[in-house]
Design an enzyme around this catalytic site. Structure first.
Site, PDB file in Angstrom:
ATOM      1  N   GLU A 102      57.151  53.274  37.824  1.00 44.68           N
ATOM      2  CA  GLU A 102      56.558  52.050  38.370  1.00 44.68           C
ATOM      3  C   GLU A 102      55.695  51.379  37.310  1.00 44.68           C
ATOM      4  OE1 GLU A 102      53.379  51.026  41.937  1.00 44.68           O
ATOM      5  OE2 GLU A 102      54.849  52.619  42.269  1.00 44.68           O
ATOM      6  N   ASP A 104      52.856  48.158  37.277  1.00 48.49           N
ATOM      7  CA  ASP A 104      52.113  47.362  38.258  1.00 48.49           C
ATOM      8  C   ASP A 104      51.301  46.222  37.665  1.00 48.49           C
ATOM      9  OD1 ASP A 104      52.928  49.113  40.226  1.00 48.49           O
ATOM     10  OD2 ASP A 104      51.093  50.296  40.186  1.00 48.49           O
ATOM     11  N   GLU A 106      48.542  44.173  39.967  1.00 48.53           N
ATOM     12  CA  GLU A 106      47.943  44.006  41.285  1.00 48.53           C
ATOM     13  C   GLU A 106      46.691  43.145  41.137  1.00 48.53           C
ATOM     14  OE1 GLU A 106      49.139  47.895  43.852  1.00 48.53           O
ATOM     15  OE2 GLU A 106      47.425  48.141  42.511  1.00 48.53           O
ATOM     16  N   GLY A 200      35.008  48.500  45.379  1.00 50.54           N
ATOM     17  CA  GLY A 200      35.175  49.871  45.833  1.00 50.54           C
ATOM     18  C   GLY A 200      35.278  50.037  47.336  1.00 50.54           C
TER      19      GLY A 200
END
Length: 291
Positions: A102, A104, A106, A200
């Protein structure tokens, strides 16, 4: 085209552009929704896709074709205003499993007036934990910007408006797995990740602002297509530029500038997380035994 070009030069240039240009994929024909079907809206005769997120579900699409190596460009405009707790994605992946690959991009939602965080990661043989994060140096909600994943057998490069922000080199010689054997599809999605996406997980989705919308357009794929297990590049004698691409001096300078000014997290410096020692690809080349 420059106004000083002669008619002949213009004509020749147009021929070159026609011959070399890779047309964008069509969102009506070349991709399929894999969740939230009713929240994906194809626009502009198939050139644009709007993904939506409401309190019931998000949405996402993936390419019908699988690829092994290529250059993948997507223009993306993120949602304006308070988007905390949302994640907008553009990534490559083989079928998810214990040993999947994969790559990414994001985009983590933010509280109003806070910078957007771009989260990057790479998995090979199921091993990830290679995150680098950046703050964008522009407002990604004001207009479309181009995000690129270039993947060949030597390296993976993430780019924003053709500026490299990250490079992951093939270091199989020192035992670091590299994605190069598993075909991957391109996936794009918009979904809720209140538990971790913004500060977070301290700032959650505000559903009073739903639905949230991200726009994708001009999805250009210049890659080796897998058909019946065979690659379209298997007998490719005239290699495309991405197949042997490496950073020149100018690109390296831009990469260093972004990493110096805009990087906010690098797994290769997280000695607390990797208390038993940093991953081998993080160590200076001189610390590795000769291959």
């Amino acid at each position: 085209m420059s106004k000083v070009c002669t008619i002949i030069a213009v004509a020749l240039s147009c021929l070159v552009v026609v011959a070399l240009a890779v047309p964008p994929l069509n969102f009506n024909n070349d991709v399929t929704m894999y969740f939230g079907n009713h929240l994906g809206q194809v626009q502009d005769n198939g050139n644009t896709m709007a993904l939506n997120l409401d309190q019931q579900t998000g949405s996402g699409f993936n390419t019908k074709n699988e690829y092994i190596f290529g250059r993948f460009d997507m223009q993306l405009k993120l949602m304006k205003g308070f988007s905390a707790g949302t994640v907008t994605t553009f990534y490559l992946t083989s079928p998810i499993g214990q040993a999947h690959d994969e790559v990414d991009f994001e985009f983590l939602g933010n509280a109003t007036f806070q910078p957007f965080t771009v989260h990057t990661n790479v998995f090979s043989e199921g091993k990830g934990n290679r995150e680098q994060q950046f703050h964008l140096w522009f407002d990604p909600t004001a207009e479309f910007h181009t995000y690129t994943i270039l993947w060949n057998s030597q390296r993976i490069i993430w780019m924003v408006d053709n500026i490299p922000i990250r490079v992951f080199e093939n270091q199989e010689s020192i035992g670091v797995p590299f994605p190069k054997t598993k075909p991957q599809r391109i996936f794009c999605s918009l979904w809720e990740a209140s538990a971790w996406a913004t500060q977070g997980g301290n700032v959650k989705v505000d559903w009073s602002r739903a639905p949230f919308t991200a726009h994708y357009k001009n999805f250009v794929v210049d890659a080796c297509v897998i058909t019946n297990g065979a690659s379209s590049c298997a007998n490719n004698k005239n290699k495309q530029p991405w197949q042997t691409y490496t950073l020149d001096a100018d690109a390296k300078a831009k990469l260093e500038n972004v990493q110096k000014k805009n990087m906010i997290y690098n797994y290769c410096t997280d000695t607390k997380r990797f208390a038993q020692g940093l991953p081998p690809e993080c160590k200076p080349a001189q610390e590795h035994p000769s291959a």
